[in-house]
Design an enzyme around this catalytic site. Structure first.
Site, PDB file in Angstrom:
ATOM      1  N   LYS A 263       0.846  -1.209   0.000  1.00  0.00           N
ATOM      2  CA  LYS A 263       0.000   0.000   0.000  1.00  0.00           C
ATOM      3  C   LYS A 263       0.875   1.251   0.000  1.00  0.00           C
ATOM      4  CE  LYS A 263      -3.812  -2.458   2.125  1.00  0.00           C
ATOM      5  NZ  LYS A 263      -4.529  -2.899   3.335  1.00  0.00           N
TER       6      LYS A 263
ATOM      7  N   GLN B 288      -4.793  -1.472   9.616  1.00  0.00           N
ATOM      8  CA  GLN B 288      -4.731  -2.820   9.044  1.00  0.00           C
ATOM      9  C   GLN B 288      -5.327  -3.836  10.027  1.00  0.00           C
ATOM     10  OE1 GLN B 288      -3.626  -3.294   5.930  1.00  0.00           O
ATOM     11  NE2 GLN B 288      -3.664  -5.507   5.891  1.00  0.00           N
TER      12      GLN B 288
ATOM     13  N   ASP C  54     -11.129   2.716   3.822  1.00  0.00           N
ATOM     14  CA  ASP C  54     -11.552   1.322   3.668  1.00  0.00           C
ATOM     15  C   ASP C  54     -13.054   1.222   3.407  1.00  0.00           C
ATOM     16  OD1 ASP C  54      -9.484  -0.619   3.946  1.00  0.00           O
ATOM     17  OD2 ASP C  54      -9.306  -0.164   6.084  1.00  0.00           O
TER      18      ASP C  54
HETATM   19  N1  GUN Z   1      -6.398  -6.571   6.028  1.00  0.00           N
HETATM   20  C1  GUN Z   1      -6.499  -7.265   4.865  1.00  0.00           C
HETATM   21  N2  GUN Z   1      -7.101  -6.515   3.910  1.00  0.00           N
HETATM   22  C2  GUN Z   1      -7.399  -5.328   4.503  1.00  0.00           C
HETATM   23  C3  GUN Z   1      -8.018  -4.142   4.024  1.00  0.00           C
HETATM   24  O1  GUN Z   1      -8.435  -4.027   2.871  1.00  0.00           O
HETATM   25  N3  GUN Z   1      -8.122  -3.127   4.925  1.00  0.00           N
HETATM   26  C4  GUN Z   1      -7.682  -3.235   6.205  1.00  0.00           C
HETATM   27  N4  GUN Z   1      -7.852  -2.190   7.028  1.00  0.00           N
HETATM   28  N5  GUN Z   1      -7.099  -4.329   6.680  1.00  0.00           N
HETATM   29  C5  GUN Z   1      -6.953  -5.364   5.821  1.00  0.00           C
END
Ligand code: GUN
Length: 312
Positions: A53, A97, A120
């Protein structure tokens, strides 16, 4: 042979648009959009995701910052950090996350992120906005799914869509987005009776059950479009591993188009995170009215325009 929907190429195109939006903001005197990622603990998979990311932000000119907190961080400290990021005008997007360590209430933490910075799209306010077709930030994977469908079926009006999977993160929001695009939507899951027959009627199948190769060739109508959200790592006979989707890909070549695993939905998720961050930044800087359609690639009638072209 079914056409392959190339998620990597479509994600690259979206990144180009996002990059251009960042450049436009900067050229008009605004700061570059800023995304902050919070990682609590040392889950190896989460480390990989977070690294991807951050790298993706660099590609499009989004400023990124990372808060890496030890696994024994208290819930209170995490909530304090989020409160300070909510109040920081240079932070436009906040992503915490998951999974979080067991002693932390994940739902409480996700609710503590300002809905306007919730890139998100997990906050109940954004979930509510999505289900009522009143804007808000759309979760990344569902948004990516809609963009992929849009490359094959730009107008979903009256199409039969079947969603397999009812998760809050994928199944339910995808169903809402499809409904909003005037498709007739059947939401199913692994306990649904007669699932093969239900799928056989579908013009669009979105498989998001997390069940490897659940959807067989004879579940799929000739000419259907298949979006495979599943991704499971499986051992092969020679002791190696491979990624498998929820769809028996080789059996579905009579479909009109299908996403591969990997290289289908996966790349879209990060590209949509970047798009959401820029959308959040634009809304905070120039407001809703001036930004035009934030999701021009989503076949939605009501979500982002606020008006339906047909009676609901
Ligand atoms: N953990 C795995 N995928 C994601 C996501 O898209 N967002 C977040 N916040 N945590 C994750």
């Amino acid at each position: 042979m079914a056409d392959i929907i190339d998620g990597r190429a479509i994600a690259r195109q979206l990144d180009e648009k996002t990059k251009a939006q960042v450049e436009e903001l900067v050229a008009t005197g605004h700061p570059a959009p800023g995304l902050t990622v919070i990682l609590v603990g040392e889950d190896p998979a989460s480390e990989v995701y977070v690294r991807r990311k951050i790298k993706a932000c660099e590609r499009v000119g989004i400023r990124s910052s990372e808060h890496r907190l030890p696994a024994d961080t208290s819930q209170e400290d995490l909530l304090d950090l989020i409160a300070s990021l909510n109040a920081d005008p240079e932070v436009h997007g906040i992503l915490c996350q998951v999974p979080l360590p067991d002693h932390i209430d994940t739902r409480l933490v996700l609710r503590s992120i300002s809905p306007d910075k919730d890139v998100d799209g997990f906050h109940p306010v954004n979930v509510g906005r999505l289900s009522t077709g009143t804007g808000g930030i759309v979760p990344c994977t569902p948004l990516g799914v809609m963009m992929l469908i849009n490359t094959v079926i730009p107008d979903l009006t009256g199409k039969d869509a079947v969603v397999i999977g009812k998760s809050n993160i994928v199944g339910k929001p995808v169903a809402n987005l499809l409904l909003d695009a005037e498709a007739t939507v059947t939401v199913t899951h692994i306990y649904t009776h007669g699932l093969p027959a239900i799928c056989r009627k579908a013009d669009v199948i979105v498989a998001a059950a997390g069940a490897p190769e659940l959807v067989k060739g004879d579940w799929v109508k000739e000419g259907a479009v298949i979006i495979d959200v599943g991704i499971t790592r499986q051992e092969t006979e020679d002791g190696k591993t491979k990624l498998v989707g929820d769809v028996a890909f080789d059996e579905c070549q009579h479909a009109k188009a299908i996403t591969p695993v990997p290289g289908g939905v996966g790349p879209m998720t990060i590209a949509c995170l970047l798009a959401n961050t820029v959308q959040a930044a634009r809304r905070s800087m120039v407001g809703n009215g001036d930004t035009g359609s934030d999701y021009a690639d989503v076949p939605s009638r009501t979500m982002f325009t606020g008006s339906a072209s047909k009676p609901n």
